[in-house]
Design an enzyme around this catalytic site. Structure first.
Site, PDB file in Angstrom:
ATOM      1  CG  HIS A 114      -1.178  -4.493  -3.272  1.00  8.13           C
ATOM      2  ND1 HIS A 114      -2.411  -5.090  -3.393  1.00  8.13           N
ATOM      3  CD2 HIS A 114      -0.772  -4.213  -4.530  1.00  8.13           C
ATOM      4  CE1 HIS A 114      -2.736  -5.182  -4.669  1.00  8.13           C
ATOM      5  NE2 HIS A 114      -1.761  -4.643  -5.383  1.00  8.13           N
ATOM      6  CG  ASN A 167      -0.680   0.839 -11.031  1.00  2.00           C
ATOM      7  OD1 ASN A 167      -1.238   1.568 -10.216  1.00  2.00           O
ATOM      8  ND2 ASN A 167      -0.860  -0.477 -11.040  1.00  2.00           N
ATOM      9  CG  ASP A 184      -5.065  -6.042  -1.531  1.00  2.00           C
ATOM     10  OD1 ASP A 184      -3.985  -5.492  -1.227  1.00  2.00           O
ATOM     11  OD2 ASP A 184      -5.134  -6.943  -2.392  1.00  2.00           O
ATOM     12  CD  GLU A 203      -2.564  -3.142  -8.615  1.00  2.00           C
ATOM     13  OE1 GLU A 203      -2.079  -4.059  -7.921  1.00  2.00           O
ATOM     14  OE2 GLU A 203      -2.092  -2.812  -9.720  1.00  2.00           O
ATOM     15  CD  GLU A 254       4.209  -4.200  -9.850  1.00  2.00           C
ATOM     16  OE1 GLU A 254       4.912  -5.166 -10.181  1.00  2.00           O
ATOM     17  OE2 GLU A 254       3.112  -4.337  -9.281  1.00  2.00           O
TER      18      GLU A 254
HETATM   19  O1  9MR Z   1      -4.019 -10.228  -8.522  1.00  2.00           O
HETATM   20  C1  9MR Z   1      -3.141 -10.675  -9.522  1.00  2.00           C
HETATM   21  C2  9MR Z   1      -2.912 -12.176  -9.363  1.00  2.00           C
HETATM   22  O2  9MR Z   1      -4.116 -12.880  -9.662  1.00  2.00           O
HETATM   23  C3  9MR Z   1      -1.787 -12.621 -10.274  1.00  2.00           C
HETATM   24  O3  9MR Z   1      -1.496 -13.985 -10.031  1.00  2.00           O
HETATM   25  C4  9MR Z   1      -0.558 -11.757 -10.019  1.00  2.00           C
HETATM   26  C5  9MR Z   1       0.619 -12.153 -10.897  1.00  2.00           C
HETATM   27  O4  9MR Z   1       1.729 -11.380 -10.577  1.00  2.00           O
HETATM   28  O5  9MR Z   1      -0.882 -10.398 -10.271  1.00  2.00           O
HETATM   29  C6  9MR Z   1      -1.840  -9.913  -9.379  1.00  2.00           C
HETATM   30  O6  9MR Z   1      -2.085  -8.551  -9.596  1.00  2.00           O
HETATM   31  C7  9MR Z   1      -0.981  -7.681  -9.384  1.00  2.00           C
HETATM   32  C8  9MR Z   1      -1.178  -6.476 -10.288  1.00  2.00           C
HETATM   33  O7  9MR Z   1      -1.364  -6.871 -11.603  1.00  2.00           O
HETATM   34  C9  9MR Z   1      -0.008  -5.516 -10.158  1.00  2.00           C
HETATM   35  N1  9MR Z   1       0.213  -5.121  -8.800  1.00  2.00           N
HETATM   36  C10 9MR Z   1       0.324  -6.223  -7.837  1.00  2.00           C
HETATM   37  C11 9MR Z   1      -0.892  -7.138  -7.950  1.00  2.00           C
HETATM   38  C12 9MR Z   1      -0.883  -8.191  -6.863  1.00  2.00           C
HETATM   39  O8  9MR Z   1       0.225  -9.034  -7.010  1.00  2.00           O
END
Ligand code: 9MR
Length: 410
Positions: free
Chosen positions: A238, A202, A272, A270, A160
């Site tokens: 997502h 990513n 969902d 990722e 990101e």
């Molecule tokens: O799923 C992850 C969640 O448990 C954390 O609290 C969060 C913190 O920002 O990050 C989530 O994973 C993220 C991933 O690392 C990057 N892309 C977005 C994901 C969902 O927010």
């Protein structure tokens, strides 16, 4: 379908035949798992592991290991957890996850090495000079990637980047090393530490054409042009539940093919599909259509070999906590029962969409334009599998540059 994919398909079938001793599958046999179906298509299908503790739940462990053949740490390899103090690296949880995967014949993706989120306080504190930041980033990557060298098939190296650029207080990399320079530093260090790992950029909301994807395309094109060792782009995916038809798949496929033209792979990293609660059967069917469309795109694209969800059971999902009112985003419910999304993926893997035919490329203006502009380049050289390259088909000399590739009927 590329030659590599065809070989894998043949291998997958060969494995099946050996496993069955050449005999037909007995009528009472359990239906094939997603991992078995995906292997026959030459892709890996996987899920994020939400913590090391969840692996102690026998049902969780059983579903994870039987249905998936690649895993990723949802949080445990991020800076804040794996490198909590300047001289402290904590591998306990991620090592347990990687060991679980290895014990079950699963591959593993690393996530991630440079982000503006989930960084430890010490890292943000400073002050550090630009040279010190470069050294910090290189040391972290050499140490963590080196720790897992030879064991992880893929790494999300940078996550990101554009959000980080907009948040300089939390992104020491773009704010102090500079953008895109820090990506060159990060990818180079990761490649030095594990030359066998495939390295990904990513990002999210890039599964359809649009300015966000264009931004990412320009970024990775720059990396490639500078000779930086990047192998692909991760589509986080997502998504939200909505009725998806072939146009959703075509959108994703368009972007995948544009990356293929740059010589880059794509991984769904990722996935969902959030549902506005309460989840109803109709909403779960819409959700299933999104899972189906993205998997169709991955199967059609010659450069997509990894299809990973951000978890697999609704018991463990980031969505309800971070998006109140939404949830039920994964293919298994809270009782580990498969949902329509599971059935849609199993069906798609069992009955994959065919690639567009050369005839479509010959007759559709969008297709002709795509060839003329070089967007498709090599990927669909021989979609009919008859040794005839579509590229050799005549195309008009003046055509508009397309924004999409031709639709497939799948
Ligand atoms: O799923 C992850 C969640 O448990 C954390 O609290 C969060 C913190 O920002 O990050 C989530 O994973 C993220 C991933 O690392 C990057 N892309 C977005 C994901 C969902 O927010």
């Amino acid at each position: 379908m590329g030659a590599g994919r065809a070989v894998l398909l043949v291998l997958g079938l060969a494995v099946d035949i050996v496993a069955l001793g050449g005999a037909p599958r007995p009528a009472t046999a359990a239906p094939p798992t997603l991992r078995e179906l995906a292997a026959a298509r030459g892709i890996r299908i996987g899920a994020a592991i939400s913590s090391a503790a969840t692996l102690g739940d026998p049902t969780y462990a059983q579903v994870l290991s039987s249905e998936f053949d690649i895993a990723v740490s949802e949080n445990q390899m991020k800076w804040g957890l794996i490198h909590p103090a300047p001289a402290t690296y904590d591998y306990v949880d991620p090592d347990a996850q990687v060991a679980f995967a290895q014990a079950h014949g699963m591959a593993f993706r690393g996530h991630n090495l440079a982000w503006h989120n989930q960084n430890p306080a010490w890292l943000l504190a400073g002050p550090f000079t630009r040279d010190e930041r470069i050294q910090q980033l290189r040391d972290h990557i050499h140490t963590v990637v080196g720790h897992y060298a030879g064991q992880l098939s893929e790494w999300d190296v940078v996550n990101e980047a554009f959000d980080g650029l907009a948040d300089p207080a939390h992104d020491p990399w773009s704010s102090q090393i500079g953008f895109p320079d820090y990506l060159d530093v990060a990818f180079t260090a990761a490649h030095e530490a594990d030359p066998s790992a495939k390295l990904f950029y990513n990002d999210y909301l890039i599964e359809a054409p649009g300015p966000r994807f264009d931004q990412v395309l320009a970024l990775v094109a720059g990396l490639k042009a500078r000779g930086v060792p990047i192998h692909g782009v991760g589509f986080q995916a997502h998504q939200g539940a909505r009725p998806c038809d072939a146009s959703c798949a075509n959108d994703a496929l368009t972007n995948m093919l544009r990356l293929h033209a740059l010589g880059l792979e794509v991984a769904i990293t990722e996935l969902d599909v959030a549902v506005q609660l309460p989840a109803t059967p109709a909403k779960l069917d819409e959700q299933a259509s999104v899972y189906r469309a993205l998997l169709q795109a991955c199967l059609l694209a010659p450069n997509c070999h990894t299809f990973v969800m951000w978890g697999f059971t609704d018991t463990y999902s980031w969505i309800p906590a971070l998006r109140p009112g939404y949830g039920a985003a994964l293919p298994f419910d809270e009782q580990y029962q498969p949902k329509p999304a599971y059935a849609a993926m199993a069906d798609t893997l069992a009955n994959p969409p065919g690639p567009p035919s050369c005839a479509a490329y010959r007759t559709q203006p969008e297709a002709q334009a795509a060839f003329a502009s070089g967007i498709l380049g090599a990927p669909l050289l021989d979609p009919d599998g008859n040794g005839v390259a579509c590229e050799s088909l005549p195309v008009p000399t003046t055509v508009p540059v397309p924004s999409v590739v031709p639709a497939f009927t799948g």
